[in-house]
Each structure stands twice: as structure tokens, then as C-alpha cells.
Design an enzyme around this catalytic site. Structure first.
Site, PDB file in Angstrom:
ATOM      1  N   SER A  23       0.839  -1.212   0.000  1.00 38.35           N
ATOM      2  CA  SER A  23       0.000   0.000   0.000  1.00 38.35           C
ATOM      3  C   SER A  23       0.866   1.252   0.000  1.00 38.35           C
ATOM      4  O   SER A  23       0.617   2.200  -0.758  1.00 38.35           O
ATOM      5  CB  SER A  23      -0.875   0.020   1.256  1.00 38.35           C
ATOM      6  N   ARG A  27       1.591   4.290  -3.074  1.00 41.19           N
ATOM      7  CA  ARG A  27       1.346   5.713  -2.754  1.00 41.19           C
ATOM      8  C   ARG A  27       2.616   6.537  -2.874  1.00 41.19           C
ATOM      9  O   ARG A  27       2.570   7.704  -3.309  1.00 41.19           O
ATOM     10  CB  ARG A  27       0.750   5.809  -1.352  1.00 41.19           C
ATOM     11  N   GLY A  95      -5.640  -4.041  -7.847  1.00 41.03           N
ATOM     12  CA  GLY A  95      -6.814  -3.212  -7.557  1.00 41.03           C
ATOM     13  C   GLY A  95      -6.400  -1.863  -6.989  1.00 41.03           C
ATOM     14  O   GLY A  95      -6.993  -0.828  -7.320  1.00 41.03           O
ATOM     15  N   ARG A 123     -13.125  -7.229 -11.220  1.00 45.78           N
ATOM     16  CA  ARG A 123     -13.356  -6.543  -9.933  1.00 45.78           C
ATOM     17  C   ARG A 123     -14.090  -5.206 -10.113  1.00 45.78           C
ATOM     18  O   ARG A 123     -13.941  -4.543 -11.128  1.00 45.78           O
ATOM     19  CB  ARG A 123     -12.015  -6.365  -9.213  1.00 45.78           C
ATOM     20  N   ASP A 320      -6.937  -8.222   4.397  1.00 48.47           N
ATOM     21  CA  ASP A 320      -6.179  -9.116   3.518  1.00 48.47           C
ATOM     22  C   ASP A 320      -5.690 -10.377   4.240  1.00 48.47           C
ATOM     23  O   ASP A 320      -5.070 -11.241   3.621  1.00 48.47           O
ATOM     24  CB  ASP A 320      -4.978  -8.375   2.918  1.00 48.47           C
ATOM     25  N   ARG A 351     -12.420 -14.624  -1.920  1.00 49.11           N
ATOM     26  CA  ARG A 351     -11.556 -15.307  -0.943  1.00 49.11           C
ATOM     27  C   ARG A 351     -12.341 -16.168   0.041  1.00 49.11           C
ATOM     28  O   ARG A 351     -11.793 -17.126   0.586  1.00 49.11           O
ATOM     29  CB  ARG A 351     -10.696 -14.280  -0.203  1.00 49.11           C
ATOM     30  N   ARG A 397      -2.596 -14.381  -2.267  1.00 50.98           N
ATOM     31  CA  ARG A 397      -2.744 -14.683  -0.835  1.00 50.98           C
ATOM     32  C   ARG A 397      -3.360 -16.063  -0.600  1.00 50.98           C
ATOM     33  O   ARG A 397      -3.126 -16.690   0.423  1.00 50.98           O
ATOM     34  CB  ARG A 397      -3.549 -13.594  -0.134  1.00 50.98           C
TER      35      ARG A 397
HETATM   36  C1  S3P Z   1      -5.526  -1.380   0.026  1.00 49.71           C
HETATM   37  C2  S3P Z   1      -6.762  -1.409   0.609  1.00 49.71           C
HETATM   38  C3  S3P Z   1      -7.539  -2.642   0.792  1.00 49.71           C
HETATM   39  C4  S3P Z   1      -6.695  -3.899   0.636  1.00 49.71           C
HETATM   40  C5  S3P Z   1      -5.740  -3.821  -0.516  1.00 49.71           C
HETATM   41  C6  S3P Z   1      -4.831  -2.610  -0.396  1.00 49.71           C
HETATM   42  C7  S3P Z   1      -4.864  -0.082  -0.152  1.00 49.71           C
HETATM   43  O1  S3P Z   1      -8.564  -2.659  -0.178  1.00 49.71           O
HETATM   44  O2  S3P Z   1      -7.497  -5.040   0.513  1.00 49.71           O
HETATM   45  O3  S3P Z   1      -4.929  -4.980  -0.592  1.00 49.71           O
HETATM   46  O4  S3P Z   1      -3.637  -0.034  -0.416  1.00 49.71           O
HETATM   47  O5  S3P Z   1      -5.551   0.950  -0.025  1.00 49.71           O
HETATM   48  P1  S3P Z   1      -9.947  -1.844   0.067  1.00 49.71           P
HETATM   49  O6  S3P Z   1      -9.584  -0.496   0.470  1.00 49.71           O
HETATM   50  O7  S3P Z   1     -10.691  -1.873  -1.234  1.00 49.71           O
HETATM   51  O8  S3P Z   1     -10.656  -2.629   1.134  1.00 49.71           O
END
Ligand code: S3P
Length: 445
Positions: A23, A27, A95, A123, A320, A351, A397
Site C-alpha cells: 500500500s 502511494r 486493484g 473486480r 487481507d 476469498r 494470498r
Molecule cells: C488497500 C486497501 C484494501 C486492501 C488492498 C490494499 C490499499 O482494499 O485489501 O490490498 O492499499 O488501499 P480496500 O480499500 O478496497 O478494502
């Protein structure tokens, strides 16, 4: 594509620095690409997902250079300075990459087309497009808001106050990122707090952000058109990757493993809190802060776990981690109930379905709920089903969870596809084998 077999491990021992947080890595690249001047990143996760984001930022005009292992230099274009990409942006399996990027694209006067692999194309993207549409961006997508989609952005969006209908850090971040190049104050209200890495990093790069509690959640307001400046970012180890090594060490009797430099943001550490409640011996040491993010070393001893009811409100802080928690629950005494996690159905795979199916195939008693799972623990070594191939459905995962299962099982466990592990934990098999696991790769016919 390779499959893998995980054989019972005698005991796990040693130390491991888990790869950088996924994450935070996405960013850091995005904000570095928007800031004026040079950003240096250390400990970047060089997994497939993050590399896709690096490529997308380069296609949008940022300079991204790899200068060493996990070391990157990014020279940004300044807020509002992204250029139209020449070609389709392919975010692969990610995603996070896709949804956060939508916020950046929507807030620039450009046209872009986004796609991804077969898992990502299934998705839901509407959740990120809806607030961006309210701000003035335009989208065309496949049925159900699926990729590929096209965005026509604008440098002239209007700020919104948006209440998230689902607890999603990705949607929150997409709106905040769009708010950067939008005059006025953009506000996101989240009903339950979700990971706040965007907030920490936005502040680190110089954005003005106000965060207040509202009900059980938070109200986050960002002032548009800040002067973002290049920074040094040191990425902590990913708690979501540490989770696999931690559960492996807990389940293989006699193990002791130290995981170095694990990010323990309180909005990410739900799995570790849950495991401790289940009786796990996990000690924290070397506690410190990196850009406001708590980090520590974790020493984990093999432990007999007991089943619990996981509080549903904890879901966003461990979203996760349910697949690997389900494996831990299978080895615990008694029953573990996990609820409030319906979001699991729209991750890299469904999942809930994949975990329930895999555990059932191996002989664990498991019940699938609309929003979670009930696992009846075996209280000891896990049953194996020789000849069965566990289906991972393009989900890193799920693959790692069942390889960990095999380490603590009475016989070998085979999974159908491990290539996707590189999206989040490159070198997983070698790292686990270095601790004493016995995972072998084999090509699928
Ligand atoms: C993430 C937020 C989560 C997580 C993903 C990473 C992020 O998803 O499941 O692996 O980096 O903001 P959601 O915010 O859609 O729940």
C-alpha cells in the site's frame, strides 16, 4: 505457470526481513510522481503490482529510476502536471494501482484507458468512479463498472464531501488524490476507519489535511492545490506479507522466527491482535516510527492456538489476512468465527469461496457465510489430501495461505499456481525455505 508442493516442515527458525509494504509503495510512487523535485524511496516493494504503478506513473510523465535493490528515484511533474498517456495503462493484478490511479487521471485534462489481468477485469471499479463522477470526471466502462474503462478527466473538478458506502481505503485514497488538483476542500467521511497510509504520506509530502472523528469513523478533508515537494520515503515491511511467515512459525511446533521491520500501523495490525487473543506467542521489539508509521521486529514462537470469535468491526484492519487466519484457525482448538468481511468476495478472488473450498478439500470442517467463515479447528496437525490440487484463482494470498498450510500438515499440499505470489511477495518460496520450509516448484503441464 508454476504449481508448487509444500511438504511438512520439521521446524522453522531464523530471521527474515519481509518485503516493503504494498500500500505504501504504490502511494510513494504516485505522490513522488506528483511532487515537485526529487523523491527517493527505500524499501520499495518490487512486486509486479507496484512495478505496474511505476510504469503507469512514467507513462504519465514522471521520471522513475531504479537506483538499487528497493531503491527508486522519482522526479515528479507538480500537482496538475500529469500528461496524457500514449497507450492503454495495464495495472495487471492490482486493484490498488487501478483505483488510486483513477483519482489521479480523473483530476487531469486527459483521456486514458485502463485495463488489467483477468482477475482485475472482474473486480468492481464503480465504487471509485462514483465519487469521481460527482466531482466532474467522465467514465465509460464495461458492464458493472468493470475494466477496461476509459476516463476523460478534467483540471476543473469540483470538490465534494463524500461518504464512503463501503469501508475502502482505496476509494478514500482515489478521492483524496483527485482532491489534490481540485480547488477548495475535498472531504471523505468513512463510516469505519480504514488504513491511513495516504493521509500519512500526503502530509509527509506537504499537503494540508484535517482529520476528525465522526461517529465510529473519520472525516478527512484535504485542501486542494498544495505545493507537494519531493521527499525521502522509507517503506516499512508489509504486515500482510509478514502474516504468512508469522502463522507458519506459530503452526510448526518448536519454531522460532524473527520478522524484521514490520509495519504495525494500528489500522493494519488486526491479524496480530487476533492471533495473540488466540494464544500466539508474539513479542514486539525495536519499536520505532517511519513517516509516522509504527514499525517493530516480531519474534514468534510455535504456539497452540485456540479458536475465537473475531470481532467483525476489526475487519478493515485485517481485510487481507483472513485467508491466512483461516489456516491458523484450522490448527486451533475449537471453533473460529470470522464475520463482517463480505469485502473478501471482491478481492483478487472470492476469498471466502476459495478458502472454504480449499480447506474442505483438505478435510477441514468449514462453513461459508455470506460475510465470512466458520472454521472448526483440528487442535493439532492439519489433515492432508494426497493427490488434491488446491485452486488459487489467480490470487497470491490464497496461494501463500495453502503453502503455509502444507508446512504444518500431516502430508504434502499442492497448489495449482504460484506465479501470482510475485505481485506482493517476490521471493516468498526462497524466503520460507530459508526458514526451514520444504516448498518445491514444478511446471504445470
Ligand atoms: C488497500 C486497501 C484494501 C486492501 C488492498 C490494499 C490499499 O482494499 O485489501 O490490498 O492499499 O488501499 P480496500 O480499500 O478496497 O478494502
Amino acid at each position: 505457470m508454476p504449481k508448487a508442493i509444500s511438504r511438512p516442515a520439521p521446524r522453522l527458525a531464523g530471521g527474515l526481513a519481509v518485503p516493503g509494504d504494498k500500500s505504501i509503495s504504490h502511494r510513494a510512487l504516485m505522490l513522488g510522481g506528483l511532487a515537485v523535485g526529487e523523491t527517493t524511496i527505500e524499501g520499495l516493494l518490487e512486486g509486479e503490482d507496484v512495478l505496474r504503478t511505476a510504469r503507469a506513473m512514467a507513462a504519465l510523465g514522471a521520471q522513475t529510476t531504479r537506483t538499487g535493490d528497493g531503491r527508486w528515484r522519482v522526479v515528479g511533474v507538480g500537482v496538475g502536471g500529469l500528461r496524457e498517456p500514449e497507450d492503454v495503462l495495464d495495472l495487471g493484478n492490482s486493484g490498488t494501482g487501478a483505483r488510486l490511479l483513477l483519482g489521479l487521471l480523473a483530476s487531469h485534462p486527459l483521456f486514458a484507458v485502463l485495463t488489467g489481468d483477468a482477475s482485475l477485469r472482474r473486480r468492481p471499479m464503480e465504487r471509485a468512479m462514483a465519487p469521481l463522477r460527482l466531482m466532474g470526471a467522465r467514465f465509460l466502462s464495461r458492464e458493472g463498472g468493470r475494466l477496461p474503462l476509459a476516463v476523460t478527466g478534467s483540471g476543473d473538478l469540483v470538490p465534494v464531501e463524500y461518504r464512503l458506502p463501503v469501508a475502502s481505503a482505496q476509494v478514500k485514497s482515489a478521492v483524496l488524490l483527485a482532491g489534490l488538483n481540485t480547488g477548495g476542500e475535498t472531504t471523505v467521511i468513512e463510516p469505519e476507519p480504514t488504513r491511513d497510509h495516504s493521509e500519512h504520506l500526503l502530509r509527509h509530502f506537504g499537503a494540508e489535511l484535517r482529520v476528525a472523528s465522526e461517529g465510529n469513523g473519520r472525516r478527512i478533508s484535504l485542501t486542494g492545490w498544495p505545493e507537494l515537494r519531493g521527499q525521502r520515503v522509507v517503506v516499512p515491511g508489509d504486515p500482510s506479507s509478514a502474516a504468512f511467515a508469522a502463522v507458519a512459525a506459530l503452526l510448526v511446533p518448536g519454531s522460532q522466527v524473527t520478522l524484521h521491520n514490520v509495519g504495525l500501523n494500528p489500522l493494519r495490525d488486526g491479524l496480530f491482535r487476533t492471533l495473540v487473543e488466540m494464544g500466539a506467542k508474539i513479542r514486539r521489539s525495536q519499536e520505532r516510527l517511519l513517516q509516522g508509521e509504527p514499525v517493530a521486529d516480531l519474534t514468534i514462537d510455535g504456539s497452540q492456538l485456540r479458536g475465537i470469535e473475531v470481532p467483525p468491526e476489526r475487519a478493515p484492519s485485517m481485510i487481507d489476512e483472513y485467508p491466512i487466519l483461516a489456516v491458523a484457525a484450522a490448527a486451533a482448538t475449537g471453533r473460529t468465527t470470522m464475520r463482517g468481511a463480505a469485502e473478501l468476495r471482491v478481492k483478487e478472488s472470492d476469498r471466502i469461496r476459495q478458502v472454504a473450498q480449499g480447506l474442505a478439500q483438505l478435510g477441514v470442517e468449514v462453513e461459508e457465510l455470506p460475510d465470512g467463515l466458520v472454521v472448526r479447528g483440528t487442535g493439532g496437525s492439519l489433515p492432508a489430501a494426497p493427490g488434491r490440487l488446491i485452486e488459487t484463482a489467480m490470487d497470491h494470498r490464497i496461494a501463500m495461505s495453502f503453502l503455509v498450510y502444507g508446512m504444518a500438515a500431516r502430508g504434502a499440499v499442492a497448489v495449482d499456481e504460484v506465479g501470482f505470489i510475485d505481485t506482493s511477495f517476490p521471493g516468498f518460496v526462497a524466503a520460507m525455505n530459508g526458514l526451514g520450509a520444504r516448498i518445491e516448484l514444478a511446471e504445470t503441464a
